[in-house]
Each structure stands twice: as structure tokens, then as C-alpha cells.
Design a protein around this motif. Structure first.
Motif, PDB file in Angstrom:
ATOM      1  N   HIS A   1       0.075  32.726  26.730  1.00 35.47           N
ATOM      2  CA  HIS A   1      -1.091  31.853  26.866  1.00 35.47           C
ATOM      3  C   HIS A   1      -1.901  32.296  28.081  1.00 35.47           C
ATOM      4  CE1 HIS A   1       0.828  29.265  23.908  1.00 35.47           C
ATOM      5  NE2 HIS A   1       1.917  29.293  24.643  1.00 35.47           N
ATOM      6  N   PRO A   2      -3.160  32.655  27.889  1.00 32.90           N
ATOM      7  CA  PRO A   2      -3.977  33.123  29.023  1.00 32.90           C
ATOM      8  C   PRO A   2      -4.068  32.058  30.107  1.00 32.90           C
ATOM      9  CG  PRO A   2      -5.063  33.584  26.931  1.00 32.90           C
ATOM     10  CD  PRO A   2      -3.898  32.692  26.621  1.00 32.90           C
ATOM     11  N   GLU A   3      -3.984  32.504  31.333  1.00 28.96           N
ATOM     12  CA  GLU A   3      -4.160  31.627  32.483  1.00 28.96           C
ATOM     13  C   GLU A   3      -5.308  32.157  33.315  1.00 28.96           C
ATOM     14  OE1 GLU A   3      -0.595  30.931  34.691  1.00 28.96           O
ATOM     15  OE2 GLU A   3       0.631  30.629  32.899  1.00 28.96           O
ATOM     16  N   TYR A   4      -6.029  31.264  33.932  1.00 28.64           N
ATOM     17  CA  TYR A   4      -7.212  31.650  34.682  1.00 28.64           C
ATOM     18  C   TYR A   4      -6.927  31.621  36.175  1.00 28.64           C
ATOM     19  CZ  TYR A   4      -9.133  30.935  30.097  1.00 28.64           C
ATOM     20  OH  TYR A   4      -9.354  31.021  28.750  1.00 28.64           O
ATOM     21  N   ARG A   5      -7.727  32.334  36.936  1.00 32.22           N
ATOM     22  CA  ARG A   5      -7.456  32.514  38.358  1.00 32.22           C
ATOM     23  C   ARG A   5      -7.365  31.192  39.103  1.00 32.22           C
ATOM     24  NH1 ARG A   5      -4.853  36.628  39.513  1.00 32.22           N
ATOM     25  NH2 ARG A   5      -5.398  36.273  41.695  1.00 32.22           N
ATOM     26  N   GLU A   6      -8.126  30.185  38.656  1.00 35.04           N
ATOM     27  CA  GLU A   6      -8.073  28.909  39.366  1.00 35.04           C
ATOM     28  C   GLU A   6      -6.722  28.217  39.226  1.00 35.04           C
ATOM     29  OE1 GLU A   6     -10.407  28.055  35.467  1.00 35.04           O
ATOM     30  OE2 GLU A   6     -10.263  29.645  36.963  1.00 35.04           O
ATOM     31  N   ALA A   7      -5.915  28.690  38.256  1.00 43.91           N
ATOM     32  CA  ALA A   7      -4.594  28.090  38.076  1.00 43.91           C
ATOM     33  C   ALA A   7      -3.558  28.678  39.038  1.00 43.91           C
ATOM     34  CB  ALA A   7      -4.121  28.280  36.637  1.00 43.91           C
TER      35      ALA A   7
ATOM     36  N   SER B   1       9.099  22.441  29.035  1.00 46.27           N
ATOM     37  CA  SER B   1       7.629  22.468  28.958  1.00 46.27           C
ATOM     38  C   SER B   1       6.980  21.595  30.030  1.00 46.27           C
ATOM     39  CB  SER B   1       7.175  22.002  27.561  1.00 46.27           C
ATOM     40  OG  SER B   1       7.682  22.855  26.559  1.00 46.27           O
ATOM     41  N   PRO B   2       6.859  22.104  31.260  1.00 46.74           N
ATOM     42  CA  PRO B   2       6.262  21.302  32.331  1.00 46.74           C
ATOM     43  C   PRO B   2       4.737  21.381  32.397  1.00 46.74           C
ATOM     44  CG  PRO B   2       7.063  23.366  33.223  1.00 46.74           C
ATOM     45  CD  PRO B   2       7.413  23.369  31.751  1.00 46.74           C
ATOM     46  N   TYR B   3       4.129  22.242  31.577  1.00 42.39           N
ATOM     47  CA  TYR B   3       2.686  22.449  31.669  1.00 42.39           C
ATOM     48  C   TYR B   3       1.955  21.681  30.568  1.00 42.39           C
ATOM     49  CZ  TYR B   3       4.182  26.069  34.864  1.00 42.39           C
ATOM     50  OH  TYR B   3       4.767  26.733  35.914  1.00 42.39           O
ATOM     51  N   PRO B   4       0.740  21.214  30.841  1.00 42.47           N
ATOM     52  CA  PRO B   4       0.067  20.329  29.889  1.00 42.47           C
ATOM     53  C   PRO B   4      -0.516  21.020  28.664  1.00 42.47           C
ATOM     54  CG  PRO B   4      -1.320  20.685  31.829  1.00 42.47           C
ATOM     55  CD  PRO B   4       0.010  21.315  32.126  1.00 42.47           C
ATOM     56  N   ARG B   5      -0.798  22.339  28.720  1.00 51.51           N
ATOM     57  CA  ARG B   5      -1.556  22.977  27.652  1.00 51.51           C
ATOM     58  C   ARG B   5      -0.711  23.810  26.702  1.00 51.51           C
ATOM     59  NH1 ARG B   5      -6.699  24.869  31.352  1.00 51.51           N
ATOM     60  NH2 ARG B   5      -7.780  22.843  31.378  1.00 51.51           N
ATOM     61  N   TRP B   6       0.572  24.030  27.023  1.00 51.04           N
ATOM     62  CA  TRP B   6       1.402  24.864  26.156  1.00 51.04           C
ATOM     63  C   TRP B   6       2.867  24.520  26.356  1.00 51.04           C
ATOM     64  CZ3 TRP B   6      -1.832  27.489  29.834  1.00 51.04           C
ATOM     65  CH2 TRP B   6      -1.214  27.726  31.052  1.00 51.04           C
ATOM     66  N   ASN B   7       3.673  24.902  25.388  1.00 48.49           N
ATOM     67  CA  ASN B   7       5.114  24.756  25.514  1.00 48.49           C
ATOM     68  C   ASN B   7       5.685  25.918  26.329  1.00 48.49           C
ATOM     69  OD1 ASN B   7       5.072  22.453  23.964  1.00 48.49           O
ATOM     70  ND2 ASN B   7       5.727  23.474  22.089  1.00 48.49           N
ATOM     71  N   GLY B   8       6.800  25.684  26.965  1.00 51.11           N
ATOM     72  CA  GLY B   8       7.480  26.734  27.708  1.00 51.11           C
ATOM     73  C   GLY B   8       6.905  26.969  29.088  1.00 51.11           C
ATOM     74  N   LEU B   9       7.474  27.954  29.774  1.00 51.78           N
ATOM     75  CA  LEU B   9       7.047  28.292  31.131  1.00 51.78           C
ATOM     76  C   LEU B   9       5.944  29.341  31.159  1.00 51.78           C
ATOM     77  CD1 LEU B   9      10.466  28.469  33.050  1.00 51.78           C
ATOM     78  CD2 LEU B   9       9.039  26.481  32.524  1.00 51.78           C
ATOM     79  N   ASN B  10       5.610  29.901  30.001  1.00 49.32           N
ATOM     80  CA  ASN B  10       4.561  30.912  29.899  1.00 49.32           C
ATOM     81  C   ASN B  10       4.840  32.087  30.837  1.00 49.32           C
ATOM     82  OD1 ASN B  10       2.210  31.792  28.573  1.00 49.32           O
ATOM     83  ND2 ASN B  10       0.890  31.117  30.254  1.00 49.32           N
ATOM     84  N   LEU B  11       6.039  32.644  30.731  1.00 51.57           N
ATOM     85  CA  LEU B  11       6.434  33.768  31.570  1.00 51.57           C
ATOM     86  C   LEU B  11       5.790  35.058  31.078  1.00 51.57           C
ATOM     87  CD1 LEU B  11      10.245  32.902  31.849  1.00 51.57           C
ATOM     88  CD2 LEU B  11       8.410  32.298  33.455  1.00 51.57           C
ATOM     89  N   THR B  12       5.793  36.070  31.927  1.00 51.08           N
ATOM     90  CA  THR B  12       5.189  37.342  31.554  1.00 51.08           C
ATOM     91  C   THR B  12       6.005  38.040  30.468  1.00 51.08           C
ATOM     92  OG1 THR B  12       6.413  38.573  33.238  1.00 51.08           O
ATOM     93  CG2 THR B  12       4.237  37.713  33.865  1.00 51.08           C
TER      94      THR B  12
END
Length: 388
Positions: free
Chosen positions: A19-25, A139-150
């Protein structure tokens, strides 16, 4: 500051996140692999490792290792080797810390019980479940499941034991969502993390086995590599009693394995003419490993540990009880899913095999002590041996 080798994983050239993440995150001056490590440390899945079996099930003794302390010890060994080889320490550490997250309660006994419960429904594999936990369940993040690791972290965890040619359902689903190039060898960081795991449990389980009284010093001295290490230890400390030297024996064995791993990996990298990170994956072989002599010594130690510790009658009896407990939980939840917590029951799929897999997801995330508590609530009383 250690100079990074040209074949080390580079966070600036990561294949990214699902899931793409933006610099402000971005919070703080961390690169992609440092953020992965920190996400793992802050995860619920990682915290639960403090109450999951390493060797001894729900041990009463405060000094025995559990999955959490084992993972920290693996990370220490992995970082040391990565630094010596000029690899990416942060990626190595992330892989070491997360490698056991998919283990259910009671270690391999719990895994075998879930495997049996899911016969005909895809089975259960703790390595695939690690990917499932980190990509879907935690899933601690609001926009996706999982930790969204690389990609590099997920790839290294998927291939903890090397390339995968016939993935189970959990790993196949993870790979379908974010293709991980399963049939090729992973990064050198992942290869080092896998061997750091072996070094840690090969030697620290000796320490715990002696502490528990399931092993004796005379027994472990039957293993040639241990006997050599003991002889060297006695030369250095001739006037001290044996009881003061077992810790030194374990440390010296870890040191010998680490030094051998570093030297042999360097030799293989040169022999394979590795110049880039891409060369590591294209090499078609494991580049991190022991010399022939140390590999055979380590295998002989493993054979001894299986025969004398992991398959000790007391351990087998505990495993029998633990397996029955996990099987009982699965049966109770499958018969009446309303016994599950509301948030898990509300998300229960209607059809098989997803229904049974969802129940297994819930059980796999349990700690040892939570599994015992839930068993008593939903199944009934259970007599546990002292020290279980």
C-alpha cells in the motif's frame, strides 16, 4: 560507521510496500527497513511472543526462554553477523525479530494440532502464518490491513527456510497479493537471519535444558563439538567448578559458529563473484552458511537435542496435553463460533475452508496462558502437570 557492501539490501532501492505511503506519513528520520523493524517491535503480534512456548510450555521458571527472548537473542546474533559482513543491519534485525510471529501457542505441538484440524482445508504452517499475521491480521493502521512492511522484509520472512516451490494456502495468498519471487533465494540479510536462528536455539536450548534438569553436562559432552568447546573452556578456567562454566561453554559455541558463518559466507560471496544485491538472488544457491566441518558439527548437535531434549518423555507428555488443548479449542469454536470474542465471531466467513481458517487464525494468535484460560472457559477443566 560500518561501510555497507555493494550486495547489501539498500532501503533507497526497496521494491516498496503493498500500500503506497506518502511522505507526510513518515514519523522521524528513519529509512524503510528501520520503519519495518519498529513496526514489528510495536505490534501486538510481537508482544504476544513473551507468553509463547520456545522449548518449555508455559514455564513457571522466570529464567527460561520464551519466543520473545529467543527472537531478541536471534536479533543480537543476526546484527553482529550483518555488521561484520557489511549487510543491512536494520533489515536483518527486522527479520530476526519477526521470524517466529506465526507460531501458535505451545510451539510445534500447537502447530501440529492446527495442521490436523485443517486437514482438507489447506493445513497450517507457522511460516505462512507469519506472513498472514503481518499482512492481514495485525492491523493497527486505518487504511489497510497488516503492517504494510516492505517487499524485502516480507520476502525474507517468506523464505526463512529458503526458496518455496509449493507454498501452502496462507503463503500463496500473501504471494498473490504481493508477489515475493518465492522460487529464488532471498537477500543475504534473510539468509543470515535464518542461520542466526539456528545458532541461537542450538546453543541456548542447551542452557535451558541444563537448567530444567532434562540434560546433564555429561550427556552434552557426548557431542564432539560440545566436548571440544568444553575442553577449551576448562583450559581457560582450570580452577573453577563446572557449575560456573556452562554459560561460558554456550557463549564460546555461539562465538565459534558465528566466526565460522562469517568466514564461510565471505568465501562463498567471492567464489560466486557477487557484486550487487541482484547477484545474490540470481546466484541460485545459499551464500550464507557454515563450512562443511561446522555444518556437520551443528547437525550432530541438533540430532542430540532432538533425541535428548525435544523428544524427552516429559516434553512429549507436555506436547500431548498441549496438542489436545488446541484441538479442543478448535472443536469448541467450530461447533459454536459464538464462543469466540464478538469481533472475531462477527467476521466469521460463512463457507469452508475460510470458516475453519478464520478459527485457526484466532487460536494461532493466542499465548500459551490465554489458550489455557479459554479452554477452561469453553471446553472444561484440564489438569496440567506442574511446571507446564
Amino acid at each position: 560507521m560500518t561501510t555497507r557492501a555493494p550486495w547489501a539490501a539498500d532501503p533507497e532501492h526497496s521494491r516498496g510496500r503493498l500500500h503506497p505511503e506518502y511522505r507526510e506519513a513518515v514519523r522521524g528520520p528513519r529509512d524503510a527497513f528501520q520503519r519495518d523493524r519498529d513496526r514489528i517491535i510495536h505490534s501486538i503480534s510481537f508482544r504476544r511472543l513473551r507468553h509463547k512456548t520456545q522449548v518449555f510450555m508455559a514455564p513457571d521458571g522466570d529464567h527460561f526462554r520464551v519466543r520473545l527472548t529467543h527472537s531478541l537473542e536471534v536479533a543480537q546474533i543476526g546484527r553482529t553477523v550483518a555488521r561484520a559482513l557489511g549487510l543491512n543491519e536494520d533489515l536483518t534485525e527486522a527479520l530476526c525479530l519477526a521470524h517466529d510471529i506465526g507460531h501458535p501457542p505451545f510451539g510445534h505441538a500447537g502447530e501440529e494440532a492446527l495442521e490436523a484440524a485443517l486437514v482438507g482445508r489447506g493445513g497450517f504452517d507457522h511460516n505462512g502464518n507469519t506472513l498472514r499475521a503481518l499482512m492481514e491480521i495485525d492491523s493497527p493502521y486505518p487504511r489497510w490491513n497488516g503492517l504494510n512492511l516492505t517487499w524485502e522484509t516480507l520476502e525474507g520472512l517468506a523464505k526463512h527456510n529458503g526458496p518455496i516451490f509449493e507454498p501452502g494456502w496462507a503463503l500463496a495468498e500473501a504471494n498473490a497479493a504481493f508477489p515475493l519471487d518465492l522460487t529464488r533465494w532471498p537477500s543475504l540479510e534473510a539468509q543470515v537471519a535464518a542461520i542466526a536462528d539456528d545458532i541461537a536455539y542450538d546453543n541456548h536450548d542447551i542452557d535451558d535444558g541444563l537448567r530444567a534438569g532434562l540434560l546433564t553436562l555429561d550427556q552434552i559432552l557426548e557431542v564432539p563439538v560440545v566436548a571440544r568447546g568444553w575442553a577449551e573452556t576448562r583450559v581457560r578456567f582450570p580452577d573453577l567448578p563446572a557449575s560456573r562454566l556452562t554459560g561460558e561453554l554456550v557463549r564460546s559455541q555461539i562465538g565459534a559458529m558465528v566466526n565460522d558463518l562469517i568466514a564461510e559466507t565471505r568465501r562463498r560471496v567471492v567464489a560466486a563473484d557477487i557484486a550487487t544485491e541482484a547477484d545474490v538472488r540470481a546466484a541460485g544457491q545459499c551464500l550464507a552458511g557454515f563450512s562443511d566441518e561446522m555444518r556437520e558439527a551443528e547437525r550432530s548437535l541438533k540430532r542430540f537435542m532432538y533425541a535428548n531434549l525435544y523428544h524427552h518423555p516429559r516434553q512429549l507428555e507436555a506436547a500431548r496435553i498441549a496438542g489436545g488443548l488446541v484441538a479442543g479449542l478448535f472443536g469448541a469454536y467450530h461447533d459454536d463460533p459464538r464462543r469466540m470474542p464478538a469481533d472475531w465471531h462477527e467476521r466469521l466467513p460463512a463457507d469452508e475452508p475460510a470458516r475453519s481458517r478464520h478459527i485457526a487464525d484466532f487460536i494461532a494468535g493466542m499465548t500459551d496462558r490465554y489458550a489455557v484460560t479459554r479452554y477452561r472457559e469453553v471446553v472444561g477443566p484440564i489438569d496440567l502437570p506442574e511446571g507446564f
